[in-house]
Structure formats: structure tokens, C-alpha cells
Design an enzyme around this catalytic site. Sequence first.
Site, PDB file in Angstrom:
ATOM      1  N   ASN A  28      32.540  47.713  26.209  1.00 14.20           N
ATOM      2  CA  ASN A  28      31.951  48.750  27.050  1.00 14.20           C
ATOM      3  C   ASN A  28      33.057  49.731  27.469  1.00 14.20           C
ATOM      4  OD1 ASN A  28      30.507  49.465  30.104  1.00 14.20           O
ATOM      5  ND2 ASN A  28      29.433  49.719  28.199  1.00 14.20           N
ATOM      6  N   HIS A  33      40.112  52.500  29.119  1.00 12.87           N
ATOM      7  CA  HIS A  33      40.497  51.742  27.910  1.00 12.87           C
ATOM      8  C   HIS A  33      41.153  52.669  26.886  1.00 12.87           C
ATOM      9  CE1 HIS A  33      37.017  49.127  29.314  1.00 12.87           C
ATOM     10  NE2 HIS A  33      37.983  48.240  29.179  1.00 12.87           N
ATOM     11  N   ASP A 147      43.376  45.976  37.204  1.00  9.97           N
ATOM     12  CA  ASP A 147      43.363  44.513  37.377  1.00  9.97           C
ATOM     13  C   ASP A 147      44.795  44.088  37.690  1.00  9.97           C
ATOM     14  OD1 ASP A 147      40.531  43.828  36.664  1.00  9.97           O
ATOM     15  OD2 ASP A 147      41.117  44.920  34.877  1.00  9.97           O
ATOM     16  N   SER A 183      33.851  49.031  33.730  1.00 11.47           N
ATOM     17  CA  SER A 183      32.573  48.794  33.040  1.00 11.47           C
ATOM     18  C   SER A 183      31.483  48.446  34.043  1.00 11.47           C
ATOM     19  CB  SER A 183      32.728  47.654  32.035  1.00 11.47           C
ATOM     20  OG  SER A 183      33.734  47.975  31.121  1.00 11.47           O
TER      21      SER A 183
HETATM   22  O1  PAF Z   1      40.740  42.897  31.615  1.00 14.58           O
HETATM   23  C1  PAF Z   1      39.871  42.462  30.813  1.00 14.58           C
HETATM   24  O2  PAF Z   1      39.046  43.201  30.279  1.00 14.58           O
HETATM   25  C2  PAF Z   1      39.834  40.961  30.519  1.00 14.58           C
HETATM   26  O3  PAF Z   1      40.137  40.215  31.650  1.00 14.58           O
HETATM   27  C3  PAF Z   1      40.734  40.567  29.335  1.00 14.58           C
HETATM   28  C4  PAF Z   1      42.192  40.829  29.624  1.00 14.58           C
HETATM   29  C5  PAF Z   1      40.317  41.338  28.094  1.00 14.58           C
HETATM   30  C6  PAF Z   1      40.572  39.074  29.048  1.00 14.58           C
HETATM   31  O4  PAF Z   1      39.259  38.745  28.738  1.00 14.58           O
END
Ligand code: PAF
Length: 281
Positions: A28, A33, A147, A183
Site C-alpha cells: 500500500n 515509501h 517508525d 498506509s
Molecule cells: O515498517 C514496515 O512496514 C514493517 O514493519 C516492516 C519493516 C516492512 C516489517 O514487516
Amino acid sequence: MRIVHTVDALRDALASWPARALVPTMGNLHAGHMALIERARRSGGAVIASVFVNRLQFGPNEDFDRYPRTLQRDAERLADAGCDLLFAPDEAEMYPQPQTWRVLPDPALAGVLDGAARPGHFEGVATVVMKLFQLVQPSCAVFGKKDYQQLLLIREMVRQFALPIEIIGLDTVRDVDGLALSSRNAYLDPAQRAQAPQLHAALCALGEAARGCADTAALAALERDALQALAARGWAPDYLTLRRRADLQQPGAEDLAATGRLVALGAARLGGTRLIDNVEF
Ligand code: PAF
């Protein structure tokens, strides 16, 4: 861009690229990203993206089932952005046997903040990221600072296990009103979307207020006020706090007096949607 769904096909494809930059995602994809992909391209190696919604990092009452899955559109965006290879396994491919072995992060880092609010979450993250690292064997991997705790945890995992992987952290990409791209923003209805930037604003205000704060008791009072103010606006906050950037522990007076050591972090639910954000100070 090649798209592979199996470990064997991934290994075949990787053989032609000695240097690889990995961007792990759960799909998504949004502009945040795409910034990670762009940064990975600048590493000079082949860019490998993964799309896998990792059940291990979701709690039993969380949004694993409704997490948005948009693989075709994700693949188009990645191809347009110059990604070389997309690894998109299904669950049976990623976890052919039940994943009974896990990476167990240190609770000092993984048991606080989001780790306290989402028990087992970081164990699931560390396990899948370790597995992706083993499969792709990248020279670098790019993660977003949104994150923040996850980024710290992965840096520490790489250090603890002496993995030869450079971890690159990228600044959070925001909408014009300050909302961090995520997302999960797709879950917000229009009224909630209008309200959502309040989390970022609250973190900015907390960090600013803490600038003049000399002792930890005064900081605790600021944090309590910030939490109550957000709750009064209809949010259900898990935490709103100022921590040390280095280890996410509570800052001492010397940290408060210094510059560049702190980060304000927050997680709060708006309706059924849990949002997280952070701002470095
Ligand atoms: O940040 C994310 O999207 C997820 O935690 C990751 C690092 C892809 C692990 O599933």
C-alpha cells in the site's frame, strides 16, 4: 522490474547483483515509501523492495485482515520509481513451517512505548526483517523514521548480530498539514482525516514546551497535560512522551539541557485507527 514470489526465484534473480539495497514494506505504497526507494537508488546497488504483510507483528485484535493489500498498484509505482526487483511472497512461502523460532529483541528497547502498547509487535518485526536480511543479503537497507522505535531496534539488531548491513533512516514524509504519511491513514473518514494532524501538532508543542524544562518532574507534568489535551479532543492516546533519541529511555536533566538528544513520540487512536508519529528536538 522483475517480480518474484518465491525464495528460489529471488535467489536466482539476486545472483546477478552483487550490491543490493533493500526496502522492506508491507505494501500500500505512498510517497513516504517512494522516498525510501529513491534513497535506495542513490546507494548505487540494485534496488530490491519487498511487499509482505507480516502476520507475526500484528496482535490478535489488530488490523492484519483489513490491512490494505494493493500489490498491482504497488508494483506499478515501484517500476516507475526505478526499483529493480520486487519480492512479494505469500505467507506459505515466507513461513513454510510455522515460525516457531523468533528474534527476541531486548525488552529495554522493545518493551517500551509501542512495544508496551502492542505486546509481541517488535518480536514479529525483528523476525521478519532478519528473515528478509538473510534472503536478500543487502549491503544496505532503508527504513522510515516515522517508525522511530522500529528503526532503532533494527539498528540494534544489526549491531548485536554483526550483520554487514548499513541501516539508513529517512525523515518522515508529511502531508501539507503535517500528518505523517501512513498506509493506515486510508482508514480515516473525512472528519477524522481533518483532525489527524493534531497528533503531530501535539508532539511539536510538547517538544517546544520541554525546551525550557530543567527537571524531569516538570517534564512529566508537561507530558500528562499533552496527553489530557489530546484525549479532550476525542483521541485515545497510548502515550505522548519525550525520550532520548539514542535509546528511548526517559531523559535526565543533562539530556534536557543539551541539544539534539531528544525525540517526542506519540501513539493515539482516532476512532478505530491507531496513528503514530514523532518529532526530533
Ligand atoms: O515498517 C514496515 O512496514 C514493517 O514493519 C516492516 C519493516 C516492512 C516489517 O514487516
